[in-house]
Design a protein around this motif. Structure first.
Motif, PDB file in Angstrom:
ATOM      1  N   VAL A  63       4.033  -3.883 -30.558  1.00  0.00           N
ATOM      2  CA  VAL A  63       3.554  -4.745 -31.423  1.00  0.00           C
ATOM      3  C   VAL A  63       4.972  -5.526 -31.986  1.00  0.00           C
ATOM      4  O   VAL A  63       5.864  -5.071 -32.430  1.00  0.00           O
ATOM      5  CB  VAL A  63       2.961  -4.210 -32.711  1.00  0.00           C
ATOM      6  N   GLY A  64       4.783  -6.947 -31.856  1.00  0.00           N
ATOM      7  CA  GLY A  64       5.792  -7.750 -32.101  1.00  0.00           C
ATOM      8  C   GLY A  64       6.795  -8.260 -30.792  1.00  0.00           C
ATOM      9  O   GLY A  64       7.688  -8.885 -31.077  1.00  0.00           O
ATOM     10  N   THR A  65       6.570  -7.732 -29.647  1.00  0.00           N
ATOM     11  CA  THR A  65       7.326  -7.885 -28.441  1.00  0.00           C
ATOM     12  C   THR A  65       6.679  -9.336 -28.054  1.00  0.00           C
ATOM     13  O   THR A  65       5.618  -9.593 -28.217  1.00  0.00           O
ATOM     14  CB  THR A  65       6.914  -6.782 -27.453  1.00  0.00           C
ATOM     15  N   GLN A  66       7.679  -9.813 -27.596  1.00  0.00           N
ATOM     16  CA  GLN A  66       7.207 -11.150 -26.749  1.00  0.00           C
ATOM     17  C   GLN A  66       7.717 -11.185 -25.262  1.00  0.00           C
ATOM     18  O   GLN A  66       8.715 -11.257 -24.833  1.00  0.00           O
ATOM     19  CB  GLN A  66       8.044 -12.271 -27.597  1.00  0.00           C
ATOM     20  N   TRP A  67       6.445 -11.326 -24.446  1.00  0.00           N
ATOM     21  CA  TRP A  67       6.820 -11.414 -23.001  1.00  0.00           C
ATOM     22  C   TRP A  67       5.930 -12.478 -22.654  1.00  0.00           C
ATOM     23  O   TRP A  67       5.015 -12.978 -23.316  1.00  0.00           O
ATOM     24  CB  TRP A  67       6.115 -10.002 -22.280  1.00  0.00           C
ATOM     25  N   PHE A  68       6.256 -13.092 -21.426  1.00  0.00           N
ATOM     26  CA  PHE A  68       5.587 -14.367 -20.744  1.00  0.00           C
ATOM     27  C   PHE A  68       5.448 -13.967 -19.245  1.00  0.00           C
ATOM     28  O   PHE A  68       6.204 -13.688 -18.506  1.00  0.00           O
ATOM     29  CB  PHE A  68       6.551 -15.541 -21.138  1.00  0.00           C
ATOM     30  N   ASP A  69       4.179 -14.357 -18.889  1.00  0.00           N
ATOM     31  CA  ASP A  69       3.822 -14.370 -17.411  1.00  0.00           C
ATOM     32  C   ASP A  69       3.179 -15.929 -17.054  1.00  0.00           C
ATOM     33  O   ASP A  69       2.294 -16.283 -17.661  1.00  0.00           O
ATOM     34  CB  ASP A  69       2.997 -13.290 -17.293  1.00  0.00           C
ATOM     35  N   ALA A  70       3.650 -16.380 -15.959  1.00  0.00           N
ATOM     36  CA  ALA A  70       3.104 -17.901 -15.409  1.00  0.00           C
ATOM     37  C   ALA A  70       1.565 -16.968 -14.639  1.00  0.00           C
ATOM     38  O   ALA A  70       1.626 -16.096 -13.991  1.00  0.00           O
ATOM     39  CB  ALA A  70       3.884 -18.312 -14.303  1.00  0.00           C
ATOM     40  N   PHE A  71       0.602 -18.068 -14.685  1.00  0.00           N
ATOM     41  CA  PHE A  71      -0.445 -17.777 -13.885  1.00  0.00           C
ATOM     42  C   PHE A  71      -1.145 -18.907 -13.626  1.00  0.00           C
ATOM     43  O   PHE A  71      -0.921 -19.858 -13.838  1.00  0.00           O
ATOM     44  CB  PHE A  71      -1.590 -16.879 -14.924  1.00  0.00           C
ATOM     45  N   ALA A  72      -2.325 -18.708 -12.535  1.00  0.00           N
ATOM     46  CA  ALA A  72      -2.971 -19.907 -11.859  1.00  0.00           C
ATOM     47  C   ALA A  72      -4.294 -19.340 -11.491  1.00  0.00           C
ATOM     48  O   ALA A  72      -4.530 -18.198 -11.481  1.00  0.00           O
ATOM     49  CB  ALA A  72      -2.171 -20.440 -10.741  1.00  0.00           C
ATOM     50  N   VAL A  73      -5.241 -20.210 -11.419  1.00  0.00           N
ATOM     51  CA  VAL A  73      -6.539 -19.785 -10.863  1.00  0.00           C
ATOM     52  C   VAL A  73      -6.992 -20.799  -9.735  1.00  0.00           C
ATOM     53  O   VAL A  73      -6.668 -22.019  -9.754  1.00  0.00           O
ATOM     54  CB  VAL A  73      -7.684 -20.111 -11.975  1.00  0.00           C
ATOM     55  N   GLY A  94      -5.086 -12.099 -35.641  1.00  0.00           N
ATOM     56  CA  GLY A  94      -5.207 -13.028 -34.404  1.00  0.00           C
ATOM     57  C   GLY A  94      -5.148 -12.178 -33.148  1.00  0.00           C
ATOM     58  O   GLY A  94      -4.995 -11.099 -33.087  1.00  0.00           O
ATOM     59  N   LEU A  95      -5.112 -13.126 -32.122  1.00  0.00           N
ATOM     60  CA  LEU A  95      -4.985 -12.426 -30.705  1.00  0.00           C
ATOM     61  C   LEU A  95      -3.501 -12.441 -30.362  1.00  0.00           C
ATOM     62  O   LEU A  95      -2.871 -13.071 -30.645  1.00  0.00           O
ATOM     63  CB  LEU A  95      -5.769 -13.538 -29.652  1.00  0.00           C
ATOM     64  N   GLY A  96      -3.268 -11.477 -29.669  1.00  0.00           N
ATOM     65  CA  GLY A  96      -1.904 -11.279 -28.954  1.00  0.00           C
ATOM     66  C   GLY A  96      -1.632 -11.546 -27.724  1.00  0.00           C
ATOM     67  O   GLY A  96      -0.461 -11.720 -27.076  1.00  0.00           O
ATOM     68  N   LEU A  97      -2.682 -11.626 -26.677  1.00  0.00           N
ATOM     69  CA  LEU A  97      -2.456 -12.013 -25.309  1.00  0.00           C
ATOM     70  C   LEU A  97      -3.580 -13.468 -25.381  1.00  0.00           C
ATOM     71  O   LEU A  97      -4.590 -13.478 -24.975  1.00  0.00           O
ATOM     72  CB  LEU A  97      -3.422 -11.073 -24.481  1.00  0.00           C
ATOM     73  N   THR A  98      -2.676 -14.367 -25.394  1.00  0.00           N
ATOM     74  CA  THR A  98      -3.124 -15.823 -25.422  1.00  0.00           C
ATOM     75  C   THR A  98      -2.503 -16.732 -24.104  1.00  0.00           C
ATOM     76  O   THR A  98      -1.524 -16.376 -23.540  1.00  0.00           O
ATOM     77  CB  THR A  98      -3.040 -16.408 -26.654  1.00  0.00           C
ATOM     78  N   THR A  99      -2.911 -18.041 -24.088  1.00  0.00           N
ATOM     79  CA  THR A  99      -2.262 -19.180 -23.259  1.00  0.00           C
ATOM     80  C   THR A  99      -2.162 -20.248 -24.616  1.00  0.00           C
ATOM     81  O   THR A  99      -3.272 -20.367 -25.148  1.00  0.00           O
ATOM     82  CB  THR A  99      -2.878 -19.255 -22.215  1.00  0.00           C
ATOM     83  N   ALA A 100      -1.165 -21.068 -24.323  1.00  0.00           N
ATOM     84  CA  ALA A 100      -1.245 -22.117 -24.854  1.00  0.00           C
ATOM     85  C   ALA A 100      -1.559 -23.677 -24.295  1.00  0.00           C
ATOM     86  O   ALA A 100      -1.208 -24.625 -24.568  1.00  0.00           O
ATOM     87  CB  ALA A 100       0.437 -22.119 -25.608  1.00  0.00           C
ATOM     88  N   GLY A 101      -2.054 -23.266 -23.114  1.00  0.00           N
ATOM     89  CA  GLY A 101      -2.565 -24.352 -22.274  1.00  0.00           C
ATOM     90  C   GLY A 101      -1.437 -24.941 -21.195  1.00  0.00           C
ATOM     91  O   GLY A 101      -1.484 -25.937 -20.833  1.00  0.00           O
ATOM     92  N   ASP A 102      -0.209 -24.038 -21.010  1.00  0.00           N
ATOM     93  CA  ASP A 102       0.943 -24.519 -20.283  1.00  0.00           C
ATOM     94  C   ASP A 102       1.143 -23.481 -19.036  1.00  0.00           C
ATOM     95  O   ASP A 102       2.050 -23.647 -18.307  1.00  0.00           O
ATOM     96  CB  ASP A 102       2.094 -24.139 -21.151  1.00  0.00           C
ATOM     97  N   GLY A 103      -0.101 -22.842 -18.832  1.00  0.00           N
ATOM     98  CA  GLY A 103      -0.129 -22.169 -17.713  1.00  0.00           C
ATOM     99  C   GLY A 103       0.827 -20.716 -17.655  1.00  0.00           C
ATOM    100  O   GLY A 103       1.088 -20.253 -16.947  1.00  0.00           O
ATOM    101  N   GLN A 201       6.536 -12.240 -14.984  1.00  0.00           N
ATOM    102  CA  GLN A 201       5.863 -12.319 -13.548  1.00  0.00           C
ATOM    103  C   GLN A 201       5.069 -13.413 -13.181  1.00  0.00           C
ATOM    104  O   GLN A 201       4.688 -14.059 -14.215  1.00  0.00           O
ATOM    105  CB  GLN A 201       5.110 -10.930 -13.805  1.00  0.00           C
ATOM    106  N   GLU A 202       4.573 -13.395 -12.285  1.00  0.00           N
ATOM    107  CA  GLU A 202       3.492 -14.427 -11.816  1.00  0.00           C
ATOM    108  C   GLU A 202       2.350 -14.082 -11.053  1.00  0.00           C
ATOM    109  O   GLU A 202       2.488 -12.967 -10.370  1.00  0.00           O
ATOM    110  CB  GLU A 202       4.067 -15.613 -10.994  1.00  0.00           C
ATOM    111  N   SER A 218       2.342 -22.821 -10.483  1.00  0.00           N
ATOM    112  CA  SER A 218       3.098 -24.084 -10.230  1.00  0.00           C
ATOM    113  C   SER A 218       4.466 -24.014 -10.776  1.00  0.00           C
ATOM    114  O   SER A 218       4.966 -23.096 -11.726  1.00  0.00           O
ATOM    115  CB  SER A 218       2.256 -25.373 -11.151  1.00  0.00           C
ATOM    116  N   GLY A 219       5.169 -24.856 -10.260  1.00  0.00           N
ATOM    117  CA  GLY A 219       6.714 -24.760 -10.960  1.00  0.00           C
ATOM    118  C   GLY A 219       7.027 -25.045 -12.344  1.00  0.00           C
ATOM    119  O   GLY A 219       7.698 -24.448 -13.018  1.00  0.00           O
ATOM    120  N   SER A 220       5.815 -26.046 -12.875  1.00  0.00           N
ATOM    121  CA  SER A 220       6.009 -26.143 -14.158  1.00  0.00           C
ATOM    122  C   SER A 220       5.539 -25.028 -15.102  1.00  0.00           C
ATOM    123  O   SER A 220       6.155 -24.762 -16.258  1.00  0.00           O
ATOM    124  CB  SER A 220       5.055 -27.557 -14.753  1.00  0.00           C
ATOM    125  N   ALA A 221       4.738 -24.277 -14.545  1.00  0.00           N
ATOM    126  CA  ALA A 221       4.331 -22.922 -15.444  1.00  0.00           C
ATOM    127  C   ALA A 221       5.468 -22.154 -15.413  1.00  0.00           C
ATOM    128  O   ALA A 221       5.730 -21.255 -16.247  1.00  0.00           O
ATOM    129  CB  ALA A 221       3.014 -22.377 -14.652  1.00  0.00           C
TER     130      ALA A 221
END
Length: 296
Positions: A63-73, A94-103, A201-202, A218-221
């Motif tokens: 709890v409190g950790t911040q990780w980030f993964d790029a993903f696509a569909v 609130g939710l802990g596993l989310t997306t901000a619309g940035d992939g 990770q991707e 994508s490269g932007s993600a």
């Protein structure tokens, strides 16, 4: 005399605890139990103090950790737009596993139900309205008018619809993983929903014909993911901002793109944004090692 002698014997026996045979029997089990209870109590006190002074490391991501993964569909050869940001949650932490619309999947557990081994891809899918992913089915949410792959559940063996790259071919659910941004080949996840998400990770969630090549995010993600990881490592807030990419019909898209003499400005600002993203990619990549070591 006989009665007096008997009375004296009884009194003597009561005072001395009975006969010699009785006096020789000691409650060994009773004393042994008392000793064991005392030893156990001392051991528990010592262990409790040791645990307090030497707390064990929580399973990451805690709890409190911040990780980030790029993903696509990718469905039937169509790479869908980035999922829009999760709708806000009014109750609880609130939710802990989310997306901000940035992939990017933002892995920031708020409770133990999202932390450690519970920080799975399945948990992210479960908390995103309309998104479906199992080992045999997948669904990309959105407006049905946006295309034949949106708002439709595809199951293993189903034929891809007309208007898609893989039209007429039977597809299957596949989730490919690139463990690091420098990985050259993906790993296929046997249990996509139970997969515990990692850091930087991707992943690509796909419904494609057997043997088809699944594109990586994508490269932007990937750039957004690295920038977010760098910001988290430095203690600042993630740099990515929510974007709206909900699939819409062609009519809505065309009406939104028409403007009064602003197309040139939009084009130039898009070029500036692209240049800024490419420039920051190298900076984010250089700080990736710091982000990875910090998160581990």
């Amino acid at each position: 005399m006989a009665r007096r002698d008997t009375g004296k014997w009884v009194q003597r026996a009561a005072a001395t605890g009975g006969s010699r045979a009785y006096r020789g029997q000691r409650p060994v089990k009773w004393y042994t139990s008392l000793v064991l209870i005392a030893i156990l109590g001392v051991a528990l006190v010592w262990y409790s103090r040791y645990e307090k002074e030497n707390p064990s490391a929580a399973t990451q991501p805690a709890v409190g950790t911040q990780w980030f993964d790029a993903f696509a569909v990718d469905i039937c050869g169509t790479v869908e737009p980035n999922l829009p940001a999760n709708p806000p949650v009014k109750r609880g932490p609130g939710l802990g596993l989310t997306t901000a619309g940035d992939g990017v999947i933002h892995i920031d557990p708020k409770t133990s139900a999202e932390a450690g081994d519970n920080a799975t891809l399945g948990r992210f899918v479960q908390d995103y309205p309309g998104l479906v992913l199992t080992s045999s089915s997948i669904r990309y949410p959105g407006q049905r008018s946006a295309g034949p792959t949106v708002d439709r559940t595809f199951k293993n063996g189903e034929v891809c619809p007309k208007g898609t790259k893989d039209a007429g071919k039977a597809g299957q659910v596949e989730v490919d993983l690139w463990p690091t941004p420098t990985s050259t080949s993906p790993e296929r996840l046997a249990d996509p929903t139970g997969y515990k998400l990692g850091d930087e990770q991707e992943l690509t969630l796909a419904f494609v014909p057997a043997g088809a090549k699944v594109p990586r995010p994508s490269g932007s993600a990937v750039t957004a993911m690295l920038q977010d990881a760098s910001s988290a490592a430095s203690g600042s807030s993630p740099t990515s901002t929510p974007t709206s990419s909900t699939p819409t019909s062609s009519g809505t898209a065309s009406s939104g793109s028409s403007g009064t003499g602003s197309s040139g400005t939009g084009s130039s600002s898009a070029g500036s944004s692209s240049a800024g993203s490419s420039g920051s990619s190298g900076s984010a990549a250089s700080s990736r090692s710091k982000a990875s070591s910090s998160s581990s």
